[in-house]
Design an enzyme around this catalytic site. Sequence first.
Site, PDB file in Angstrom:
ATOM      1  N   CYS A 105     -25.673  12.990  23.518  1.00 20.83           N
ATOM      2  CA  CYS A 105     -25.603  14.392  23.104  1.00 20.83           C
ATOM      3  C   CYS A 105     -24.161  14.726  22.758  1.00 20.83           C
ATOM      4  O   CYS A 105     -23.296  14.767  23.639  1.00 20.83           O
ATOM      5  CB  CYS A 105     -26.123  15.287  24.237  1.00 20.83           C
ATOM      6  SG  CYS A 105     -26.124  17.043  23.846  1.00 20.83           S
ATOM      7  N   CYS A 119     -26.626  30.367  27.706  1.00 17.64           N
ATOM      8  CA  CYS A 119     -25.835  29.151  27.491  1.00 17.64           C
ATOM      9  C   CYS A 119     -24.407  29.345  27.982  1.00 17.64           C
ATOM     10  O   CYS A 119     -23.737  30.316  27.607  1.00 17.64           O
ATOM     11  CB  CYS A 119     -25.842  28.784  26.007  1.00 17.64           C
ATOM     12  SG  CYS A 119     -24.877  27.311  25.623  1.00 17.64           S
ATOM     13  N   GLY A 162     -21.284  23.928  20.806  1.00 21.03           N
ATOM     14  CA  GLY A 162     -21.162  24.423  19.439  1.00 21.03           C
ATOM     15  C   GLY A 162     -22.471  24.466  18.677  1.00 21.03           C
ATOM     16  O   GLY A 162     -23.484  23.900  19.090  1.00 21.03           O
TER      17      GLY A 162
END
Length: 354
Positions: A105, A119, A162
């Site tokens: 990831c 988040c 991001g």
Amino acid sequence: MSSIDLRDLQLQDMAALLESEGEPRFRARQMCQWLYKHQVFDPEQMTNLPEPLRQRLQATCHIGALTVLRHQQSDDGTEKTLFGLADGNQVETVLIPAEERRTLCVSTQVGCAIGCRFCLTAQGGLVRSLRPSEIVGQVLYFQTPGKAPDRAFTNIVFMGMGEPLDNFNGTVQAIRIITAEWGLGISPRRITVSTSGLVRRLEAFGREDLKVNLAISLNATTDAVRTEIMPINKAFPIDKLLQACREFPLPARRRITFEYVMLRDVNDTPEDAARLVRLLRGIRSKINLLPFNEIPGSPYRRPLDETVTRFQEYLLQHGLAAFVRQSRGRDISAACGQLRYESRPESELTPLLT
């Protein structure tokens, strides 16, 4: 004039640079062999290039390197690596093991501007986007020659820190390097790019014809709820996002993955399950249900296990492919939504290696 990072360049750009120096274009492929197969960080190590060329490259170019500042391993085998960038910023990359695959990831930005309220990365805002070389560098670290086979990865997801499509050029150029035969040579079928739903960027991304997999962070079935938890929905509401998904040029036999972070009593009701079935009708899709990973300062809670099970069962009964994605690496804050920008002086972090 600032020094050029050779890993920011596509093959044709490298060839043009060499041609401007009076060198034959074929040397670009030689350089790529050193950059991506041998992973050198010094043009002097490119021993099949003429010495005068190596000296000119030393003077005008560089090969950027990420610094490993911290490495953590979860009880479940998940690994999280904190990388230092040349300007002192940091990003996190996660390697997630499973029975048949090991998923890497990667991050595309330092922080994030999208502001999803579930988040942790979003809490620090956006610092800057990563250059292609900094995205590719995360992948290269796990491809280091001699790295133990049990630490190699099989798949890549652009789901770290991001919003990949907010860093459109960096993401696209990095994918081209990662998938090119002169670059890392990784099949686009093994790569998934996740977006919160920047519709115009999504349309442009489809035109790039990268043939990677697409994941949409949906997370709600009404505009009211989605706007509450994902402010980007004000600009790109659900109907516009799903229309863009219907028009996205999917490769044959591929499906769009819809990610659905489940928040207790917010988006996990039977009514939400019914609306989700209606919303995704006619879209080649699968749904990943992600029970919320609780983070500091968040008003949201993780749903009950039985709620998740009922939600999944309803989707399955109505013809949707629905999977519950198990949280990995929660004990080291490596699970979905738990990566964060650390605004700490680099002196407080001990470099392990470069």
